[in-house]
Scaffold this active site. Structure first.
Site, mmCIF file in Angstrom:
data_model
loop_
_atom_site.group_PDB
_atom_site.id
_atom_site.type_symbol
_atom_site.label_atom_id
_atom_site.label_comp_id
_atom_site.label_asym_id
_atom_site.label_seq_id
_atom_site.Cartn_x
_atom_site.Cartn_y
_atom_site.Cartn_z
ATOM 1 C CE LYS A 248 10.456 -8.745 5.922
ATOM 2 N NZ LYS A 248 9.596 -9.657 6.722
ATOM 3 C CD GLU A 336 3.620 -24.056 10.635
ATOM 4 O OE1 GLU A 336 3.631 -22.957 10.044
ATOM 5 O OE2 GLU A 336 4.590 -24.866 10.574
ATOM 6 N NE ARG A 364 4.639 -26.394 6.469
ATOM 7 C CZ ARG A 364 5.815 -25.783 6.330
ATOM 8 N NH1 ARG A 364 6.028 -24.609 6.878
ATOM 9 N NH2 ARG A 364 6.797 -26.367 5.680
#
Length: 592
Positions: A248, A336, A364
């Site tokens: 990244k 979640e 969610r």
């Protein structure tokens, strides 16, 4: 000046016309282009830099848009947008009327699926692949690109589990960089880190156990290797899985070294990566930091306090508690549903659980809020960060639905502090003891007070406050939009005719306070930073009907439509909860 290779790419067909030996140079140009734009316009940087070679290889080998490419989350899709005809408009990314910061079907035929929340790519691509089978298009390719943080989500596993028993022509590309926004967590992350380029997990390969053909790991920055393996995979039918290892922030030294900060770094110097100074001296703290630091303060005195977040320890500032009390603060990854039920389980054992979730992500876990928390009346404290309009992240991230979808749940108390002092005191009050679940919603951004760390004051639940008296019009605000109301009233010449009330609680409403308002005012204006349909203003209308109120009520809030990206000031003006719109609503009633 010679035309760059990137300037000649207006569609993937132009990319596929290039000889392979020019792709490395194109990768350098694409990476530099992304850096230069994000340096001045801001946005998500590290994720897109990490997949430059992967993006080029995918569009070079596969016949997009006929072959269907689905990106997960979309943080990493900047290179994809630039190579698919949006290079010249990319400077408008995340701005009002410009490109979305995420893939969006209305924006381009190459954006096959709209994303913004994680872990949807495998299910979406599988759905497309099964649909292609039904249409007899068995040679069409379907590719889902998903990160190592996103694949740990339950929904991703559900997609893998289903795909493994189908004949779908599906390729799942795992972009493994060991980090989402914060470092990836969990047993799957530990499993993946055992794999290195050219050496796949030899035993108990979890992917092969799900009936996928596993390939890799391959170096995600080695274009030759990527092109070779994609050419091979094109000719293999059924569900396939390619493990790609990337870095990244690749290509910008600072972004590689500090991957959390450079996920979305703000403005920086493109040539060096040095962040431009943002002078926060003398400015109020961010709401998230008031939450995080206050929780640490309370946890020092109350050993029962627990903190939970699904993959947002830095964004929510639960990181402060994770550092101070590592055994009592949990990052559960992008999960979640699990976060909410984990909180419920801990609450059954007498712990004071603060479950910190962005408002948009709580959507969610709606079933878990109802079934696992509210139905059992467990005293979980939901701290909803980024409630209301959030600005440039746009429609996928605005936290404008929580009031409407939560206030219908029995036994759930919903509070919206108007400033960071109220937030601090609500956190304090909550940990003193609750009879059932509590939601505290607060916005993105800075509060109003530099000196926010004051002595705690217990807030009476279900009680609002009168901020100023008036004789003709009552304005009732909920949450931080109170500041817009205050400024609006002070700008009116007949300000003495306008009363202002802070409801503080959406559920229950303070019936005594509203009875005072109904008995003394024929004109009421409600202001909220959530949707009007089923929101705070709707709750006031329901109460007014019950009390047989005969006056006029005007509701200001988010209309029944999705709000796109833009600055917070621009979006508040669009939905008419800015200062000028509030002035107009008040003066309309004053003139009646």
């Amino acid at each position: 000046m010679a035309k760059s290779i990137l300037d000649s790419i207006n569609a993937p067909s132009d990319l596929r016309a290039l000889p392979q030996e020019k792709l490395e140079a194109l990768a350098m140009e694409l990476r530099k282009f992304i850096i230069n734009i994000v340096a001045t316009k801001e946005g998500h940087l590290g994720a897109s830099l990490g997949v430059v070679e992967l993006t080029i290889a995918l569009h070079y080998v596969f016949n997009t848009p006929d072959d269907l490419l689905v990106w997960d989350v979309g943080h990493q899709a900047y290179g994809h947008k630039i190579l698919t005809g949006r290079r010249d408009s990319f400077h408008t990314n995340r701005s009002l009327g410009g490109l979305s910061g995420f893939p969006k079907r209305e924006e381009s035929i190459y954006d096959t699926f709209g994303v913004g929340h994680s872990s949807t790519s495998i299910s979406a691509a599988l759905g497309m692949a099964l649909a292609s089978n039904l249409k007899g298009e068995t040679k069409k390719q379907h590719i889902a690109v998903i990160g190592d943080a996103s694949i740990a989500s339950g929904m991703a596993f559900e997609g893998l589990n289903h795909a493994g028993v189908t004949n779908a022509n599906l390729l799942v590309v795992l972009n493994d960089n060991a980090i989402g926004i914060d470092p990836s967590v969990g047993a799957l992350k530990q499993y993946l880190t055992k794999a290195t380029v050219g050496k796949k997990p030899a035993q108990d390969n979890i992917i092969e156990a799900l009936n996928f053909k596993y390939y890799g790991p391959v170096d995600g920055h080695d274009l030759k290797s990527l092109l070779k393996v994609f050419e091979e995979l094109k000719n293999i039918q059924g569900p396939k899985f390619l493990h790609v290892i990337t870095t990244k922030g690749k290509g910008l030294k600072q972004a590689e070294e500090d991957q959390v900060k450079y996920h979305a770094p703000g403005k920086f110097i493109a040539d060096t990566g040095e962040l431009l100074p943002s002078n926060s001296n003398g400015l109020p703290f961010k709401y998230q930091d008031v939450f995080g630091l206050t929780l640490v303060e309370l946890a020092r005195e109350n050993e029962k306090i627990i903190g939970i977040t699904p993959a947002m320890p830095t964004g929510s500032s639960l990181k402060y508690m994770m550092d101070a009390f590592p055994d009592r603060a949990f990052d559960v990854g992008i999960a979640e549903q699990h976060a909410v039920t984990l909180a419920a389980g801990m609450a059954t054992q007498g712990f004071v659980v603060f479950c910190n979730i962005y408002s948009t992500f709580l959507q969610r876990a709606y079933d878990q809020v109802i079934h696992d928390v509210a139905l059992q009346n467990l005293p979980v404290i939901f701290c909803l960060d980024r409630a209301g309009l959030v600005g440039e992240d746009g429609a996928t991230h605005h936290g404008v639905f929580d009031i409407a979808f939560l206030r219908c749940i029995p036994d759930l108390v919903i509070a919206a502090p108007s400033d960071e002092l109220e937030l601090r005191n609500l956190l304090y009050t909550a940990q003193l003891g609750l009879e059932g679940p509590l939601v505290i919603r607060y916005p993105r951004g800075r509060g109003n007070y530099v000196n926010w760390k004051r002595d705690f004051v217990k807030i009476p639940f279900g009680k609002g406050v009168r901020i100023r008296t008036g004789i003709d019009v009552a304005v009732v605000s909920i949450g931080s939009v109170k500041e817009n109301v205050r400024i609006a009233i002070e700008a009116i010449s007949d300000a003495n005719r306008v009363a202002h009330y802070d409801a503080r609680f959406i559920k229950p409403l303070d019936e005594d306070l509203f009875l005072e308002i109904f008995n003394n005012f024929e004109h009421i204006v409600t202001v909220e930073d959530g949707v009007l349909a089923g929101g705070f203003g709707s709750a006031v209308l329901e109460l007014a009907s019950r009390f047989n109120y005969k006056g006029k009520i005007t509701r200001l809030g988010v209309p029944d439509e999705f709000v796109e990206q833009g600055s917070l000031d621009e979006l508040q003006e669009i939905v008419k909860i800015d200062v000028e719109s509030i002035i107009a609503a008040i003066t309309h009633h004053l003139d009646l």
